[in-house]
Design a protein around this motif. Structure first.
Motif, PDB file in Angstrom:
ATOM      1  N   UNK A 131       4.709   3.219   6.530  1.00 52.65           N
ATOM      2  CA  UNK A 131       3.553   3.908   5.953  1.00 52.65           C
ATOM      3  C   UNK A 131       2.691   2.890   5.219  1.00 52.65           C
ATOM      4  N   UNK A 132       1.397   3.174   5.168  1.00 55.02           N
ATOM      5  CA  UNK A 132       0.480   2.298   4.441  1.00 55.02           C
ATOM      6  C   UNK A 132       0.232   2.856   3.042  1.00 55.02           C
ATOM      7  N   UNK A 133      -0.003   1.954   2.108  1.00 53.96           N
ATOM      8  CA  UNK A 133      -0.375   2.323   0.743  1.00 53.96           C
ATOM      9  C   UNK A 133      -1.484   1.370   0.306  1.00 53.96           C
ATOM     10  N   UNK A 136      -7.417   1.972  -4.449  1.00 53.96           N
ATOM     11  CA  UNK A 136      -8.851   2.199  -4.296  1.00 53.96           C
ATOM     12  C   UNK A 136      -9.398   2.738  -5.613  1.00 53.96           C
ATOM     13  N   UNK A 137     -10.375   2.037  -6.160  1.00 50.76           N
ATOM     14  CA  UNK A 137     -10.957   2.386  -7.456  1.00 50.76           C
ATOM     15  C   UNK A 137      -9.868   2.508  -8.522  1.00 50.76           C
ATOM     16  N   UNK A 138      -8.899   1.603  -8.423  1.00 51.73           N
ATOM     17  CA  UNK A 138      -7.824   1.537  -9.410  1.00 51.73           C
ATOM     18  C   UNK A 138      -6.719   2.554  -9.233  1.00 51.73           C
ATOM     19  N   UNK A 139      -6.812   3.392  -8.207  1.00 54.64           N
ATOM     20  CA  UNK A 139      -5.819   4.456  -7.992  1.00 54.64           C
ATOM     21  C   UNK A 139      -4.955   4.110  -6.787  1.00 54.64           C
ATOM     22  N   UNK A 140      -3.643   4.241  -6.939  1.00 56.30           N
ATOM     23  CA  UNK A 140      -2.715   3.984  -5.840  1.00 56.30           C
ATOM     24  C   UNK A 140      -2.719   5.177  -4.890  1.00 56.30           C
ATOM     25  N   UNK A 141      -2.870   4.899  -3.586  1.00 57.23           N
ATOM     26  CA  UNK A 141      -2.952   5.953  -2.574  1.00 57.23           C
ATOM     27  C   UNK A 141      -1.891   5.753  -1.510  1.00 57.23           C
ATOM     28  N   UNK A 142      -1.423   6.857  -0.959  1.00 56.05           N
ATOM     29  CA  UNK A 142      -0.433   6.845   0.109  1.00 56.05           C
ATOM     30  C   UNK A 142      -1.097   7.203   1.433  1.00 56.05           C
ATOM     31  N   UNK A 143      -0.747   6.480   2.493  1.00 52.69           N
ATOM     32  CA  UNK A 143      -1.214   6.753   3.859  1.00 52.69           C
ATOM     33  C   UNK A 143      -2.742   6.769   3.922  1.00 52.69           C
ATOM     34  N   UNK A 144      -3.337   5.603   3.750  1.00 53.34           N
ATOM     35  CA  UNK A 144      -4.795   5.490   3.717  1.00 53.34           C
ATOM     36  C   UNK A 144      -5.422   5.842   5.064  1.00 53.34           C
ATOM     37  N   UNK A 145      -6.512   6.612   5.030  1.00 53.49           N
ATOM     38  CA  UNK A 145      -7.278   6.827   6.255  1.00 53.49           C
ATOM     39  C   UNK A 145      -8.294   5.687   6.382  1.00 53.49           C
ATOM     40  N   UNK A 146      -9.097   5.718   7.441  1.00 51.85           N
ATOM     41  CA  UNK A 146      -9.999   4.599   7.709  1.00 51.85           C
ATOM     42  C   UNK A 146     -10.975   4.369   6.558  1.00 51.85           C
ATOM     43  N   UNK A 152     -10.670  -0.267   0.174  1.00 57.39           N
ATOM     44  CA  UNK A 152      -9.566  -0.469  -0.782  1.00 57.39           C
ATOM     45  C   UNK A 152      -9.628  -1.856  -1.415  1.00 57.39           C
ATOM     46  N   UNK A 153      -9.215  -1.913  -2.678  1.00 59.91           N
ATOM     47  CA  UNK A 153      -9.115  -3.209  -3.357  1.00 59.91           C
ATOM     48  C   UNK A 153      -7.880  -3.979  -2.907  1.00 59.91           C
ATOM     49  N   UNK A 184       4.228   0.476  -8.147  1.00 56.30           N
ATOM     50  CA  UNK A 184       3.712   1.828  -7.926  1.00 56.30           C
ATOM     51  C   UNK A 184       3.516   2.094  -6.433  1.00 56.30           C
ATOM     52  N   UNK A 185       2.992   1.099  -5.715  1.00 60.26           N
ATOM     53  CA  UNK A 185       2.819   1.243  -4.272  1.00 60.26           C
ATOM     54  C   UNK A 185       4.166   1.389  -3.568  1.00 60.26           C
ATOM     55  N   UNK A 186       5.144   0.631  -4.031  1.00 60.20           N
ATOM     56  CA  UNK A 186       6.473   0.693  -3.428  1.00 60.20           C
ATOM     57  C   UNK A 186       7.084   2.086  -3.603  1.00 60.20           C
ATOM     58  N   UNK A 187       6.905   2.654  -4.777  1.00 59.76           N
ATOM     59  CA  UNK A 187       7.437   3.994  -5.034  1.00 59.76           C
ATOM     60  C   UNK A 187       6.748   5.028  -4.148  1.00 59.76           C
ATOM     61  N   UNK A 188       5.428   4.884  -3.991  1.00 58.99           N
ATOM     62  CA  UNK A 188       4.693   5.784  -3.102  1.00 58.99           C
ATOM     63  C   UNK A 188       5.200   5.652  -1.670  1.00 58.99           C
TER      64      UNK A 188
END
Length: 206
Positions: A131-133, A136-146, A152-153, A184-188
């Motif tokens: 899965x991708x993480x 973006x704008x300082x917020x951790x996101x799971x399964x990014x769309x295009x 994303x930063x 945080x990304x790893x946990x997501x």
């Protein structure tokens, strides 16, 4: 996975690449490709260009590595399985969807070969998904769309087995990210892969 659709198939052959002959080991490899209209604008067929892009080759190698990590290749004997991952619709995370779907295709192939007596035992020794993480704008996101991925930063692809980490690819796109953000990304990713494991097991009737 989300708006991303990948057709995954597994094909078995009773031969191995020349460098493995006589060693009693099997081989698992992958081919990856995108249909011309899988993306927002039409892309050229790589066959028409006469060569694969560096991106395609890198993704193929990643898929192959990810699946070999959970296979007992000695239990395969001298057999090759090729996983074809064809992207029908790309909305981010195509390599992750390919790995997740390819595991299901491989598991089905091994199950059938075992049931037919071609294999003495099922060579799969763990479950794997990806899965991708990203941030973006300082917020951790799971399964990014295009759209999320393109702005994303930082983004990362996590390939995880139910027995541990297989591979992590992480990149800062705009500015370095901190160890705390990586955690945080790893946990997501772990939560996302756990959900994918359930979907895989349901697809396999397990």
């Amino acid at each position: 996975m989300g708006g991303t659709e990948v057709l995954c198939t597994a094909s078995a052959e009773t031969r191995v690449p020349p460098f493995l002959r006589g060693q009693g080991l099997g081989w698992v490899t992958a081919e990856y490709g995108m249909l011309p209209r899988a993306t927002h604008t039409r892309g050229d067929r790589e066959a028409a260009r006469g060569k694969q892009s560096g991106r395609t080759q890198e993704i193929q190698r990643l898929i192959g590595r990810s699946l070999r990590a959970v296979v007992d290749r000695r239990a395969m004997g001298e057999m090759s399985v090729t996983l074809d991952c064809d992207v029908l619709n790309a909305d981010g995370g195509t390599r992750c969807a390919s790995i997740t779907g390819a595991y299901v295709a491989l598991a089905l192939a091994f199950r059938r070969l075992h049931e037919r007596g071609v294999l003495m035992q099922n060579p799969l020794r763990a479950q794997v998904a990806a899965v991708s993480c990203g941030i973006r704008e300082g917020v951790a996101l799971l399964d990014l769309d295009y759209e999320e991925d393109s702005s994303a930063e930082a983004d990362a692809n996590f390939v995880l087995a139910d027995t541990g980490i297989v591979e992590i690819q992480g990149t800062a796109e705009q500015a370095p990210f901190s160890p705390a953000q990586f955690t945080e990304l790893m946990a997501l990713a772990q939560s996302g892969v756990a959900a994918l494991f359930e979907v895989q097991r349901a697809a396999l009737g397990a």
